[in-house]
Scaffold this motif. Structure first.
Motif, mmCIF file in Angstrom:
data_model
loop_
_atom_site.group_PDB
_atom_site.id
_atom_site.type_symbol
_atom_site.label_atom_id
_atom_site.label_comp_id
_atom_site.label_asym_id
_atom_site.label_seq_id
_atom_site.Cartn_x
_atom_site.Cartn_y
_atom_site.Cartn_z
ATOM 1 N N LEU A 90 0.824 -1.201 0.000
ATOM 2 C CA LEU A 90 0.000 0.000 0.000
ATOM 3 C C LEU A 90 0.858 1.250 0.000
ATOM 4 O O LEU A 90 0.476 2.266 -0.587
ATOM 5 C CB LEU A 90 -0.918 0.018 1.223
ATOM 6 C CG LEU A 90 -1.942 -1.102 1.312
ATOM 7 C CD1 LEU A 90 -2.768 -0.947 2.572
ATOM 8 C CD2 LEU A 90 -2.841 -1.094 0.084
ATOM 9 N N ALA A 91 1.990 1.202 0.676
ATOM 10 C CA ALA A 91 2.883 2.353 0.749
ATOM 11 C C ALA A 91 4.258 1.894 1.201
ATOM 12 O O ALA A 91 4.398 0.865 1.849
ATOM 13 C CB ALA A 91 2.331 3.386 1.722
ATOM 14 N N GLU A 92 5.269 2.697 0.838
ATOM 15 C CA GLU A 92 6.624 2.460 1.301
ATOM 16 C C GLU A 92 7.353 3.790 1.338
ATOM 17 O O GLU A 92 6.977 4.730 0.640
ATOM 18 C CB GLU A 92 7.354 1.453 0.421
ATOM 19 C CG GLU A 92 7.433 1.827 -1.040
ATOM 20 C CD GLU A 92 7.959 0.680 -1.882
ATOM 21 O OE1 GLU A 92 9.137 0.322 -1.729
ATOM 22 O OE2 GLU A 92 7.182 0.159 -2.679
ATOM 23 N N ASN A 93 8.373 3.873 2.203
ATOM 24 C CA ASN A 93 9.118 5.107 2.318
ATOM 25 C C ASN A 93 10.530 4.819 2.795
ATOM 26 O O ASN A 93 10.739 3.994 3.679
ATOM 27 C CB ASN A 93 8.421 6.074 3.289
ATOM 28 C CG ASN A 93 9.136 7.393 3.375
ATOM 29 O OD1 ASN A 93 9.918 7.613 4.281
ATOM 30 N ND2 ASN A 93 8.883 8.274 2.430
ATOM 31 N N ASP A 94 11.486 5.520 2.188
ATOM 32 C CA ASP A 94 12.882 5.405 2.593
ATOM 33 C C ASP A 94 13.266 6.583 3.480
ATOM 34 O O ASP A 94 13.528 6.407 4.652
ATOM 35 C CB ASP A 94 13.776 5.342 1.357
ATOM 36 C CG ASP A 94 15.248 5.346 1.695
ATOM 37 O OD1 ASP A 94 15.612 4.932 2.814
ATOM 38 O OD2 ASP A 94 16.044 5.775 0.852
ATOM 39 N N ASP A 95 13.287 7.768 2.930
ATOM 40 C CA ASP A 95 13.716 8.945 3.692
ATOM 41 C C ASP A 95 12.605 9.993 3.710
ATOM 42 O O ASP A 95 11.934 10.206 2.706
ATOM 43 C CB ASP A 95 14.970 9.564 3.078
ATOM 44 C CG ASP A 95 16.169 8.640 3.137
ATOM 45 O OD1 ASP A 95 16.224 7.829 4.076
ATOM 46 O OD2 ASP A 95 17.024 8.720 2.256
ATOM 47 N N VAL A 96 12.460 10.656 4.834
ATOM 48 C CA VAL A 96 11.462 11.709 4.971
ATOM 49 C C VAL A 96 12.160 13.009 5.367
ATOM 50 O O VAL A 96 13.022 13.012 6.251
ATOM 51 C CB VAL A 96 10.369 11.318 5.996
ATOM 52 C CG1 VAL A 96 10.905 11.160 7.384
ATOM 53 C CG2 VAL A 96 9.248 12.305 5.979
ATOM 54 N N ALA A 97 11.825 14.069 4.689
ATOM 55 C CA ALA A 97 12.251 15.440 5.026
ATOM 56 C C ALA A 97 13.748 15.577 5.312
ATOM 57 O O ALA A 97 14.143 16.104 6.343
ATOM 58 C CB ALA A 97 11.428 15.961 6.198
#
Length: 66
Positions: A22-29
């Motif tokens: 549904l979603a994936e993320n490596d780096d934020v901000a």
């Protein structure tokens, strides 16, 4: 969902009960922490996978689910 670690680059995945990503993320901000912000599409069972971006990533981490 938020995943942070002072020791490695985090990678976060959210998977539904059928095994679909549904979603994936490596780096934020500009950091090496990961974050997924979303409203779940339906009631059910979901899987959160807290991982490292690369195979060398090991250590303490913090997972926050709200």
């Amino acid at each position: 969902l938020g995943l942070s670690s002072p020791e490695f680059d985090t990678y976060l995945l959210l998977i539904d009960e059928s095994g679909n990503r549904l979603a994936e993320n490596d780096d934020v901000a500009g950091s090496t922490d990961s974050e997924i912000v979303m409203t779940l599409p339906q009631t059910g069972t979901y899987r959160v996978i807290a991982n490292a971006y690369d195979a060398a990533g090991r250590g303490r981490y913090r997972l926050v689910i709200r």
